[in-house]
Design an enzyme around this catalytic site. Structure first.
Site, PDB file in Angstrom:
ATOM      1  N   LEU A 101       0.871  -1.166   0.000  1.00 26.76           N
ATOM      2  CA  LEU A 101       0.000   0.000   0.000  1.00 26.76           C
ATOM      3  C   LEU A 101       0.912   1.221   0.000  1.00 26.76           C
ATOM      4  O   LEU A 101       1.959   1.223   0.653  1.00 26.76           O
ATOM      5  CB  LEU A 101      -0.899   0.019   1.246  1.00 26.76           C
ATOM      6  CG  LEU A 101      -2.003  -1.038   1.317  1.00 26.76           C
ATOM      7  CD1 LEU A 101      -2.750  -0.917   2.648  1.00 26.76           C
ATOM      8  CD2 LEU A 101      -2.990  -0.887   0.161  1.00 26.76           C
ATOM      9  N   ASP A 102       0.510   2.260  -0.718  1.00 24.28           N
ATOM     10  CA  ASP A 102       1.318   3.468  -0.785  1.00 24.28           C
ATOM     11  C   ASP A 102       1.557   4.048   0.607  1.00 24.28           C
ATOM     12  O   ASP A 102       0.786   3.811   1.541  1.00 24.28           O
ATOM     13  CB  ASP A 102       0.629   4.528  -1.649  1.00 24.28           C
ATOM     14  CG  ASP A 102       0.448   4.075  -3.082  1.00 24.28           C
ATOM     15  OD1 ASP A 102       1.262   3.257  -3.543  1.00 24.28           O
ATOM     16  OD2 ASP A 102      -0.504   4.544  -3.724  1.00 24.28           O
ATOM     17  N   TYR A 103       2.594   4.840   0.719  1.00 21.99           N
ATOM     18  CA  TYR A 103       2.964   5.500   1.977  1.00 21.99           C
ATOM     19  C   TYR A 103       1.778   6.247   2.584  1.00 21.99           C
ATOM     20  O   TYR A 103       1.539   6.181   3.799  1.00 21.99           O
ATOM     21  CB  TYR A 103       4.125   6.460   1.701  1.00 21.99           C
ATOM     22  CG  TYR A 103       4.664   7.188   2.900  1.00 21.99           C
ATOM     23  CD1 TYR A 103       5.490   6.541   3.814  1.00 21.99           C
ATOM     24  CD2 TYR A 103       4.371   8.536   3.103  1.00 21.99           C
ATOM     25  CE1 TYR A 103       6.000   7.217   4.918  1.00 21.99           C
ATOM     26  CE2 TYR A 103       4.878   9.220   4.199  1.00 21.99           C
ATOM     27  CZ  TYR A 103       5.688   8.554   5.106  1.00 21.99           C
ATOM     28  OH  TYR A 103       6.190   9.229   6.189  1.00 21.99           O
TER      29      TYR A 103
END
Length: 244
Positions: A101-103
């Site tokens: 999952l993105d930051y």
């Protein structure tokens, strides 16, 4: 007894296919002897080495994490930023995330030390649904939601069919809450899909992965998957949506 390449994959050293290549290349030893045949089976007492390094065989574990925003989906970060494995410091196994999952994205993330299992779940051919809830700028009309469902043309090609649903809107603030279900895993895909229709994502959370959800968890919480959940995920990893 298990096939050598399966044991190497379960240990997280490499995928089963890569493990087979390593065996053929003579880079694997069992009890000090080079093995180049793929049919070899090993027991729990056999000592395995890959490229001169001992393979540590661990009991497979499977976890579900409610990932907070501002955390890297990795086992370590060379910049010293917080990573998802920081939430599992009390377990002896070396686990890593299945996908990412993105930051700036929160939500459901699976972690394991079972390399073969992880590689199968991440393979696009099994089309495992992942459901996101996005807060976006503006209020997209139905036609744009249908465009999301039909597929959006990104730089690397058109996205696969998806499911989009408007959950709520705020006319005063000119924002919308939209649920989007996809089965691909391209880099920042959901954000780029919304950008492509002119509605930038303000906040993004993954709420479901296949049949799993975040029920009962708060951000930063984690739990071990039940044996039944692992069995169902294995079926998905082996057969995709046709498993049920």
């Amino acid at each position: 007894m298990e096939r050598l390449q399966k044991v190497i994959a379960h240990a997280g050293v490499a995928s089963r296919r890569k493990a087979e290549e390593l065996i053929k290349e003579g880079k694997v030893k069992v009890n000090g002897k080079v093995v180049t045949e793929l049919g070899v089976k090993v027991t729990g007492s056999d000592q395995i080495e890959v490229n001169g390094l001992k393979v540590e065989r661990e009991e497979p574990v499977y976890f579900l994490l409610y990932k907070p925003r501002g955390v890297i989906s990795a086992a370590q970060d060379d910049k010293g930023r917080k990573v998802v494995t920081d939430f599992f410091k009390n377990i002896p196994q070396r686990i890593y995330p299945i996908g990412r999952l993105d930051y700036d994205t929160s939500g459901l993330l699976l972690l394991t030390n079972d390399g073969e299992f992880a590689n199968k779940l991440m393979h696009p051919k099994y089309e495992i649904d992942k459901t996101y809830v996005a807060k976006v700028k503006g209020i997209p009309p139905k036609e744009l939601l249908r465009k999301l469902e039909r597929g959006i043309r990104l730089e690397e090609g058109k996205t696969a069919p998806a499911k989009a649903k408007l959950l709520s809107l705020d006319k005063k603030k000119q924002t919308s809450i939209i649920q989007l279900t996809i089965h691909e895993g391209r880099n920042r895909q959901v954000r780029r899909m919304f950008e492509a229709i002119g509605h930038e994502v303000i906040k993004l959370k993954r709420e479901e992965y296949a049949f799993l959800n975040l029920r009962g968890l708060h951000t930063g919480d984690a739990r071990e998957l039940t044996p039944h959940e692992v069995k169902r995920l294995r079926a998905l990893a082996d057969h995709g949506k046709n498993a049920f």
